[in-house]
Design a protein around this motif. Structure first.
Motif, mmCIF file in Angstrom:
data_model
loop_
_atom_site.group_PDB
_atom_site.id
_atom_site.type_symbol
_atom_site.label_atom_id
_atom_site.label_comp_id
_atom_site.label_asym_id
_atom_site.label_seq_id
_atom_site.Cartn_x
_atom_site.Cartn_y
_atom_site.Cartn_z
ATOM 1 N N TYR A 48 48.495 39.873 34.622
ATOM 2 C CA TYR A 48 48.063 41.277 34.628
ATOM 3 C C TYR A 48 47.753 41.756 36.042
ATOM 4 O O TYR A 48 48.154 42.850 36.452
ATOM 5 C CB TYR A 48 46.835 41.459 33.737
ATOM 6 N N SER A 49 47.035 40.941 36.804
ATOM 7 C CA SER A 49 46.626 41.355 38.149
ATOM 8 C C SER A 49 47.818 41.546 39.067
ATOM 9 O O SER A 49 47.785 42.369 39.987
ATOM 10 C CB SER A 49 45.676 40.313 38.748
ATOM 11 N N SER A 50 48.875 40.787 38.850
ATOM 12 C CA SER A 50 50.022 40.833 39.758
ATOM 13 C C SER A 50 50.858 42.091 39.606
ATOM 14 O O SER A 50 51.885 42.244 40.279
ATOM 15 C CB SER A 50 50.904 39.597 39.554
ATOM 16 N N ILE A 51 50.451 42.987 38.746
ATOM 17 C CA ILE A 51 51.104 44.297 38.691
ATOM 18 C C ILE A 51 50.786 45.083 39.966
ATOM 19 O O ILE A 51 51.577 45.904 40.421
ATOM 20 C CB ILE A 51 50.640 45.073 37.439
ATOM 21 N N HIS A 52 49.641 44.800 40.590
ATOM 22 C CA HIS A 52 49.194 45.514 41.775
ATOM 23 C C HIS A 52 49.955 45.006 42.993
ATOM 24 O O HIS A 52 49.994 43.792 43.246
ATOM 25 C CB HIS A 52 47.694 45.305 41.993
ATOM 26 N N PRO A 53 50.530 45.878 43.799
ATOM 27 C CA PRO A 53 51.309 45.446 44.968
ATOM 28 C C PRO A 53 50.532 44.567 45.948
ATOM 29 O O PRO A 53 51.073 43.590 46.471
ATOM 30 C CB PRO A 53 51.722 46.777 45.625
ATOM 31 N N THR A 54 49.266 44.899 46.191
ATOM 32 C CA THR A 54 48.495 44.088 47.139
ATOM 33 C C THR A 54 48.291 42.672 46.617
ATOM 34 O O THR A 54 48.295 41.705 47.383
ATOM 35 C CB THR A 54 47.130 44.736 47.412
#
Length: 824
Positions: free
Chosen positions: A422-428
């Motif tokens: 889920y967290s890896s959806i964020h580019p950073t």
């Protein structure tokens, strides 16, 4: 030795021979008997042993083994019998029936698992055993069912399979009657207190409901449904809960409002008791129902007062099991946007507390929920504001997830992978993760060591997909629509992608993943994945093959063969199956564009090079395209480039492509897209170097003349690449009289060839000179006509101009030779 000593020795050997043959050691027994016969051939004991062994030899191997296992309690014989069924399976009908009767009648056999396996094997492999069991069920369903059910899980499941197997029954009405009776007997076993500790009844119920729920679901009353729901308790083994989930899903699918209404009473009733065990069960059921009936589960979850009272309830009840079940329920509830908003409003501080100070795997579960709730890609109103996003945001959770990934406990790894997915959806977060090589290697190790069909593998592949996925390429119309939507929602943020999601950044991430050895791991696990995980894996392969520089490494690690094998193994007809096959073919095309095909598929290897043709042609056919939205031409373009590369591998490959693809190629030559038209013409240029391609354009048939006419037209288009490829094809074809005749038939045929000679591009001029020379060199009247038409279209002047202006010695030489022929 004396005669008596010989006879005594012979008797001993004869008796030993009988024992050896009876125990299955036929070769040793025969050797002992031969020695006995050499010592005392006429002794009665030796003759008797010979006759006895003959009678034993006439007994089928499986029959001997089952007899020794049941009658003598010989565990070794039981193992051999089970191995025989698994290895060969073929058993004569009468032997199968006798073995089945022998094995199921004994109740006190140990070990039970061997008896269970033999019964299941017979009912799996032998139609005669199935027929015999069907007759027993017809004669007395309850007694026959009980006898087999008590043997073990596999035997009980075999009965469920038997009543679904039409080949085992002479009449469909008899099968249906026994199916209903057996289903009710499974239901009765489920209600027996303490009996279904191993989920045996649930397996049968789930199996029959999955196959024939329409007919059987009406037999499930409130008491039975209650028992099924109680089996969803998270303290039950995974296998029991999985079977209960299947049964619940099928019942909810067909029971109308009855099933959801019962659950709507089941959960609140148990929560209001205040007892830990009842609350734990209620939360377990809610967590299980969300994935299979999200609408009904969400309505129950959002019942007025339920979520606001949840944290106070958990503060009063300090049971670790209840807290774990609550976390599982909240995680499952995140599938619904309104539920996420309710969790964000009422549970954030509690979740943060559990994440920081919880025990066992609860901190990981809490962090996963926070990642889901705060995912900005999930729709919903912002009730928490930027302060919550900053406090509990994805970046702040990543260190915890990384720490959990290093924890040896499977539950911690699963929470870590799910949270990171889920967290890896964020580019950073993508950048942070991909720049940590140790982390990448840990994820790949999880993929390698976890069960291929597990949620952990699915989550790890989802994570890898997020790291490597490119933004979709939008048409101008789609870009305008997105801008209008952004303006309508008063948000300009969505109109511009994050720089970390642009192609250059994604390419760097793909490079890191490939260099970490991901493709080798993908190859190792690919054959055992679920269909959903396979689809994600293939999507990753398409992303990493986007970067041309990586394709050689991907092929070296087995990526091309992985894609080909997955393409051929997916045989389903669903939309997802079609899309996965298409994606696999597209990724394979990209590799074959950049890597010499013979290096991937050597002549003596398996699969052969020809096996790559069908996936590539499937991209060109594009049968699944509809008129809704623009057609994606990139897969077609890249498939054409790959086929062009394949066609150069050998004349046999080229001919195979021509035979299979000619109608499609003809259509694509007329494409209004310049890139597609050019790539198709380049493919034709390679195909016309082999016999089938030559015949397709030069066999003087009407269709060949039509194709040649199209090729001539393409030699006169504006695009230089298309002209060059068409000229190359014509240069080869004009060596054949049929093609020259076809060109001469066309009003502008010779004019177009001379136009190639007058082109500004030296390569096109070279092709044109070859075409003109070949036409004039044709024997007989065809050659005479060619020379006349070339001369009549100012050919001499064009050739002289080439000789005067060209600085290329090769062109000057060809021009002079052609001019000599024309003037001579």
């Amino acid at each position: 030795m004396s005669k008596k000593e010989n006879e005594d020795r012979a008797v001993t050997l004869a008796n030993r021979a009988v024992d050896l043959v009876a125990s299955g050691q036929a070769e040793d027994g025969s050797r002992a008997l031969r020695e006995a016969a050499s010592l005392a051939p006429e002794h009665p004991a030796v003759k008797a042993a010979f006759l006895k062994i003959q009678s034993v030899d006439s007994i089928h191997t499986l029959q001997k083994l089952c007899g020794k296992f049941i009658l003598e309690q010989d565990e070794g014989a039981g193992k051999e019998a089970l191995s025989y069924l698994d290895r060969s399976g073929a058993v004569p009908a009468d032997i199968a029936q006798e073995c089945l009767e022998l094995v199921i009648k004994e109740r006190n056999i140990k070990p039970k698992n061997l008896q269970d396996g033999i019964v299941a094997g017979l009912l799996r492999e032998s139609i005669a055993a199935k027929n015999a069991m069907a007759k027993r069920l017809l004669a007395g369903t309850t007694a026959a069912f009980g006898q087999v059910y008590d043997i073990g899980d596999r035997s009980a499941t075999s009965i469920a399979d038997l009543v679904l197997d039409m080949s085992a029954w002479s009449k469909e009405s008899e099968r249906e009657g026994c199916e209903e009776d057996v289903f009710q007997l499974f239901l009765a076993k489920l209600l027996e207190v303490g009996h279904d500790y191993d989920g045996r009844a649930l397996k049968g119920i789930a199996r029959l409901l999955a196959a024939d729920a329409e007919r059987l679901h009406s037999y499930i009353d409130d008491a039975i449904f209650d028992a099924i729901l109680c089996s969803l308790d998270n303290r039950e083994p995974d296998e029991v809960r999985s079977q209960a989930t299947i049964a619940t899903a099928k019942y909810l699918e067909l029971s109308g409002e009855k099933g959801p209404a019962y659950i709507a009473k089941f959960i609140p009733t148990r929560v209001t008791t205040g007892r830990s065990e009842e609350i734990l069960l209620a939360f377990s059921v809610a967590a299980s129902v969300f994935p299979i009936a999200p609408t009904h589960a969400a309505a129950l979850f959002l019942t007025e007062g339920f979520v606001p009272s949840l944290v106070p309830l958990l503060d009063r009840n300090k049971s670790g099991g209840v807290e774990h079940a609550a976390l599982s329920m909240l995680s499952a509830a995140c599938v619904d946007s309104a539920c996420r908003e309710a969790i964000k409003k009422h549970c954030m501080h509690w979740l943060n507390h559990v994440m920081k100070s919880g025990k066992d795997d609860r901190p990981g579960l809490a962090a996963v929920i926070l990642a889901k709730v705060l995912d900005p890609t999930m729709p919903g109103k912002d009730t928490g504001g930027k302060s919550q996003q900053k406090k509990y945001g994805a970046s702040s959770l990543v260190p915890l997830f990384k720490k959990l990934l290093a924890d040896p406990r499977p539950a911690s790894k699963q929470s870590s992978i799910e949270g990171l997915a889920y967290s890896s959806i964020h580019p950073t977060v993508k950048e942070e993760l991909v720049n940590d090589r140790v982390f990448l290697l840990q994820v790949l190790q999880v993929l390698r060591t976890s069960q291929p069909q597990s949620g952990t593998v699915f989550g790890a592949l989802t994570l890898m997909n997020h790291l490597t996925r490119y933004l979709p390429v939008l048409s101008e119309e789609q870009q305008r629509m997105n801008q209008l939507k952004a303006y309508a929602s008063a948000s300009k943020a969505t109109t511009q992608p994050d720089p970390l999601d642009e192609a250059a950044a994604v390419s760097r991430r793909c490079k890191a993943v490939v260099e970490a050895g991901a493709v080798s791991i993908f190859v190792a696990i690919s054959s055992n994945l679920s269909s959903a995980s396979t689809a994600i894996l293939i999507a990753i392969m398409l992303s990493i093959t986007h970067t041309q520089a990586l394709r050689g490494t991907i092929a070296q690690q087995g990526g091309a063969k992985l894609l080909l094998l997955r393409y051929t193994s997916i045989t389903g007809t669903s939309g997802t199956d079609h899309q996965t096959r298409r994606t696999a073919a597209h990724a394979l095309a990209r590799i074959l564009i950049s890597v010499e095909p013979s290096l991937i598929f050597p002549a003596s290897g398996n699969p052969p090079l020809t096996s790559a043709i069908r996936p590539l042609l499937s991209l060109i056919a594009d049968k699944d395209h509809t008129d809704e939205g623009p057609r994606d031409l990139l897969p077609i373009f890249e498939s054409l480039l790959a086929l062009t590369n394949l066609a150069a591998a050998s004349p046999e490959i080229s001919d195979t492509i021509t035979r299979q693809a000619l109608p499609m190629i003809g259509d694509l030559l007329l494409s209004n897209n310049t890139n597609i038209q050019r790539a198709t013409t380049e493919l034709v240029c390679n195909l016309t170097n082999a016999s089938a391609g030559i015949a397709a354009f030069a066999d003087e048939s009407h269709t060949a003349d039509t194709r040649l006419h199209v090729l001539l037209a393409l030699a006169d288009v504006e695009d230089i690449g298309t002209r060059k490829a068409a000229g190359g094809a014509l240069a080869g074809l004009t060596s054949f009289e049929g093609a020259v005749k076809g060109i001469l038939k066309r009003k502008r045929g010779v004019e177009i060839l001379l136009g190639l000679c007058a082109d500004e591009d030296r390569e096109i001029v070279h092709r044109g000179l070859v075409c003109v020379s070949n036409c004039m060199a044709t024997e007989g009247k065809v050659g005479e006509e060619a020379r006349m038409k070339i001369e009549g279209n100012h050919g001499a002047e064009i050739l002289k101009n080439i000789i005067r202006r060209s600085k290329e010695s090769v062109l000057v030489k060809l021009g002079r030779e052609a001019l000599d022929v024309l003037m001579g």
